[in-house]
Write a protein that holds these residues in place. Structure first.
Motif, PDB file in Angstrom:
ATOM      1  N   SER A  38       1.109  -1.293   0.014  1.00  0.00           N
ATOM      2  CA  SER A  38       0.098  -0.089  -0.011  1.00  0.00           C
ATOM      3  C   SER A  38       0.863   1.012   0.088  1.00  0.00           C
ATOM      4  O   SER A  38       0.232   2.493   0.152  1.00  0.00           O
ATOM      5  N   PHE A  39       2.384   1.048  -0.212  1.00  0.00           N
ATOM      6  CA  PHE A  39       3.039   2.278  -0.016  1.00  0.00           C
ATOM      7  C   PHE A  39       4.200   2.093  -1.102  1.00  0.00           C
ATOM      8  O   PHE A  39       4.614   0.746  -1.379  1.00  0.00           O
ATOM      9  N   GLU A  81      -2.054   3.098  15.389  1.00  0.00           N
ATOM     10  CA  GLU A  81      -2.330   4.088  14.393  1.00  0.00           C
ATOM     11  C   GLU A  81      -1.414   3.503  13.150  1.00  0.00           C
ATOM     12  O   GLU A  81      -0.330   3.405  13.345  1.00  0.00           O
ATOM     13  N   PHE A  92       1.167   6.924  10.161  1.00  0.00           N
ATOM     14  CA  PHE A  92       1.060   8.167  10.886  1.00  0.00           C
ATOM     15  C   PHE A  92       1.820   9.528  10.106  1.00  0.00           C
ATOM     16  O   PHE A  92       1.426  10.587  10.626  1.00  0.00           O
ATOM     17  N   ALA A 144       2.474   3.142  13.500  1.00  0.00           N
ATOM     18  CA  ALA A 144       3.374   2.413  12.590  1.00  0.00           C
ATOM     19  C   ALA A 144       3.460   3.274  11.243  1.00  0.00           C
ATOM     20  O   ALA A 144       2.718   3.836  10.877  1.00  0.00           O
ATOM     21  N   GLU A 145       4.594   3.341  10.659  1.00  0.00           N
ATOM     22  CA  GLU A 145       5.025   4.379   9.429  1.00  0.00           C
ATOM     23  C   GLU A 145       6.251   3.699   8.735  1.00  0.00           C
ATOM     24  O   GLU A 145       6.865   3.244   9.521  1.00  0.00           O
ATOM     25  N   VAL A 146       6.065   3.705   7.483  1.00  0.00           N
ATOM     26  CA  VAL A 146       7.386   3.103   6.908  1.00  0.00           C
ATOM     27  C   VAL A 146       8.336   3.998   6.401  1.00  0.00           C
ATOM     28  O   VAL A 146       9.538   3.856   6.336  1.00  0.00           O
ATOM     29  N   HIS A 147       7.892   5.674   6.369  1.00  0.00           N
ATOM     30  CA  HIS A 147       9.100   6.417   6.011  1.00  0.00           C
ATOM     31  C   HIS A 147       9.753   7.177   7.223  1.00  0.00           C
ATOM     32  O   HIS A 147       9.346   7.572   8.148  1.00  0.00           O
ATOM     33  N   HIS A 150       7.683  -0.134  10.001  1.00  0.00           N
ATOM     34  CA  HIS A 150       7.569  -1.418   9.055  1.00  0.00           C
ATOM     35  C   HIS A 150       6.264  -1.571   8.404  1.00  0.00           C
ATOM     36  O   HIS A 150       5.432  -0.660   8.827  1.00  0.00           O
ATOM     37  N   ASP A 151       6.178  -2.158   7.610  1.00  0.00           N
ATOM     38  CA  ASP A 151       4.754  -2.532   6.822  1.00  0.00           C
ATOM     39  C   ASP A 151       3.708  -2.943   7.956  1.00  0.00           C
ATOM     40  O   ASP A 151       3.875  -4.151   8.378  1.00  0.00           O
ATOM     41  N   VAL A 152       2.556  -2.284   7.930  1.00  0.00           N
ATOM     42  CA  VAL A 152       1.717  -2.588   9.137  1.00  0.00           C
ATOM     43  C   VAL A 152       1.072  -4.059   8.923  1.00  0.00           C
ATOM     44  O   VAL A 152       0.736  -4.693   9.946  1.00  0.00           O
ATOM     45  N   PHE A 165      -5.783   7.367   9.309  1.00  0.00           N
ATOM     46  CA  PHE A 165      -6.068   8.695   8.966  1.00  0.00           C
ATOM     47  C   PHE A 165      -5.650   9.166   7.755  1.00  0.00           C
ATOM     48  O   PHE A 165      -4.375   9.159   7.517  1.00  0.00           O
ATOM     49  N   PHE A 166      -6.535   9.430   6.755  1.00  0.00           N
ATOM     50  CA  PHE A 166      -5.838   9.937   5.565  1.00  0.00           C
ATOM     51  C   PHE A 166      -5.023   8.871   4.844  1.00  0.00           C
ATOM     52  O   PHE A 166      -3.885   9.288   4.469  1.00  0.00           O
ATOM     53  N   PRO A 167      -5.476   7.536   4.661  1.00  0.00           N
ATOM     54  CA  PRO A 167      -4.631   6.790   3.944  1.00  0.00           C
ATOM     55  C   PRO A 167      -4.374   6.877   2.590  1.00  0.00           C
ATOM     56  O   PRO A 167      -5.398   7.665   1.918  1.00  0.00           O
ATOM     57  N   ASP A 168      -3.226   6.733   1.935  1.00  0.00           N
ATOM     58  CA  ASP A 168      -3.063   7.260   0.553  1.00  0.00           C
ATOM     59  C   ASP A 168      -4.427   6.592  -0.414  1.00  0.00           C
ATOM     60  O   ASP A 168      -4.667   5.320  -0.250  1.00  0.00           O
ATOM     61  N   LEU A 175      -4.854   0.386   1.113  1.00  0.00           N
ATOM     62  CA  LEU A 175      -4.931  -0.189   2.170  1.00  0.00           C
ATOM     63  C   LEU A 175      -5.904  -1.126   2.643  1.00  0.00           C
ATOM     64  O   LEU A 175      -6.021  -1.987   2.987  1.00  0.00           O
TER      65      LEU A 175
HETATM   66  C1  SAM Z   1      -1.423  10.203   2.899  1.00  0.00           C
HETATM   67  S1  SAM Z   1      -0.256   9.685   4.246  1.00  0.00           S
HETATM   68  C2  SAM Z   1      -1.101  10.303   5.773  1.00  0.00           C
HETATM   69  C3  SAM Z   1      -0.354  10.494   6.671  1.00  0.00           C
HETATM   70  C4  SAM Z   1      -0.947  10.748   8.312  1.00  0.00           C
HETATM   71  N1  SAM Z   1      -1.948   9.818   8.683  1.00  0.00           N
HETATM   72  C5  SAM Z   1      -1.859  12.241   7.808  1.00  0.00           C
HETATM   73  O1  SAM Z   1      -3.032  12.047   8.285  1.00  0.00           O
HETATM   74  O2  SAM Z   1      -1.177  13.289   7.798  1.00  0.00           O
HETATM   75  C6  SAM Z   1      -0.373   7.801   4.404  1.00  0.00           C
HETATM   76  C7  SAM Z   1       0.728   7.273   5.153  1.00  0.00           C
HETATM   77  O3  SAM Z   1       0.546   5.752   5.227  1.00  0.00           O
HETATM   78  C8  SAM Z   1       1.884   5.295   5.163  1.00  0.00           C
HETATM   79  N2  SAM Z   1       1.655   4.020   4.872  1.00  0.00           N
HETATM   80  C9  SAM Z   1       0.748   3.215   3.723  1.00  0.00           C
HETATM   81  N3  SAM Z   1       0.931   1.790   3.802  1.00  0.00           N
HETATM   82  C10 SAM Z   1       1.517   1.712   4.831  1.00  0.00           C
HETATM   83  C11 SAM Z   1       1.650   0.556   5.439  1.00  0.00           C
HETATM   84  N4  SAM Z   1       1.160  -0.834   4.855  1.00  0.00           N
HETATM   85  N5  SAM Z   1       2.293   0.318   6.773  1.00  0.00           N
HETATM   86  C12 SAM Z   1       2.791   1.369   7.440  1.00  0.00           C
HETATM   87  N6  SAM Z   1       2.573   2.650   6.880  1.00  0.00           N
HETATM   88  C13 SAM Z   1       1.873   2.568   5.580  1.00  0.00           C
HETATM   89  C14 SAM Z   1       2.599   5.903   3.928  1.00  0.00           C
HETATM   90  O4  SAM Z   1       3.743   5.988   4.220  1.00  0.00           O
HETATM   91  C15 SAM Z   1       2.001   7.425   4.284  1.00  0.00           C
HETATM   92  O5  SAM Z   1       3.031   8.005   4.930  1.00  0.00           O
END
Ligand code: SAM
Length: 239
Positions: A24-25, A72, A75, A96-99, A123-125, A144-147, A159
């Protein structure tokens, strides 16, 4: 299809074939600020969780048993995570976040605000859920606000899919909640459909929920709302 789209398509297909699962990322090289780098170095040993295929003991991780345990997912830069952790001190947040820049940014906020109720995993959630989170151990999940993955051929990367929601349900306690917010209407409709189709979940509202007060309005969201753009919250509970 133009050349750029063709190139993207080839890259997509190559990635899909080389991986067992569609992610998903997409990991991008991100620049770290000095503050984020320092926070990673000094904060990760205390507030970071290393990925390992072993079940976490959440009570031990947060050093208390009487708190609600919330996951979460994705994030971003962690502003919302830090604000919610401040307004809900009786809850503990596994974030959890990958970046890497986002992980550094949240660790910096944890240190600046002296927050004790957040732990961060990079890590990948999906793998974190499968391998580290015990069944029936979560009181809540925040997404919140998934891609939104706007293009149709990218929808498979979203996701929120039936299988992922089923996985979340196995990790939620009975009565636990799943809160998703998005500013992309078509994705909101998609999420609502997927959540409504999951028999283990019950909607707390007729369709979209009133924004729960713990979720702060981000600057980005505020700007969008002023321009007349919508935001859709969905809150479902596990039966
Ligand atoms: C559009 S951003 C939203 C960030 C934040 N929640 C906000 O509201 O500003 C979506 C985030 O989800 C993370 N993400 C997507 N798939 C993920 C996964 N499988 N595991 C962990 N993080 C993930 C991405 O790296 C990205 O930073």
């Amino acid at each position: 299809m133009n050349t750029l789209n063709q190139t993207e398509q080839v890259q997509d297909d190559a990635e899909d074939l080389s991986q067992r699962r569609i992610r998903s990322f997409v990991l991008r090289q991100g620049r770290l600020t000095k503050g984020q780098a320092r926070a990673l170095e000094t904060g990760f040993p205390q507030f970071g969780v290393n990925y390992a295929p072993e079940l976490l003991n959440l009570n031990a991780l947060f050093n208390r048993a009487d708190s609600k345990k919330i996951l979460e997912i994705g994030f971003g830069m962690g502003e919302t995570t830090a604000k919610i952790a401040q307004v809900l001190p009786d809850c503990d947040f596994l974030a959890a976040e990958v970046h890497t820049p986002g992980v550094g940014a949240l660790l910096k906020l944890i240190q600046e605000n002296e927050l004790n109720n957040i732990r961060v995993i990079q890590h990948d959630v999906v793998e974190v859920l499968h391998n580290m989170v015990a069944d029936g151990s979560l009181d809540g999940v925040h997404i919140f606000f998934p891609d939104p993955w706007h293009k149709k051929r990218h929808h498979k990367r979203r996701l929120i899919q039936a299988e992922f929601v089923q996985l979340l349900c196995t990790k939620l306690k009975a009565g636990g909640y799943l809160h998703v917010a998005t500013d992309w209407q078509e994705y909101a409709e998609w999420v609502l459909e997927v959540l409504n189709a999951e028999a283990q979940l019950e909607n707390t509202a007729q369709d979209y929920a009133v924004k729960p007060s713990y979720r702060p309005l981000t600057k980005f969201e505020n700007r969008g709302l002023k321009l007349g753009h919508g935001v859709w919250d969905m809150v479902f509970t596990r039966k």
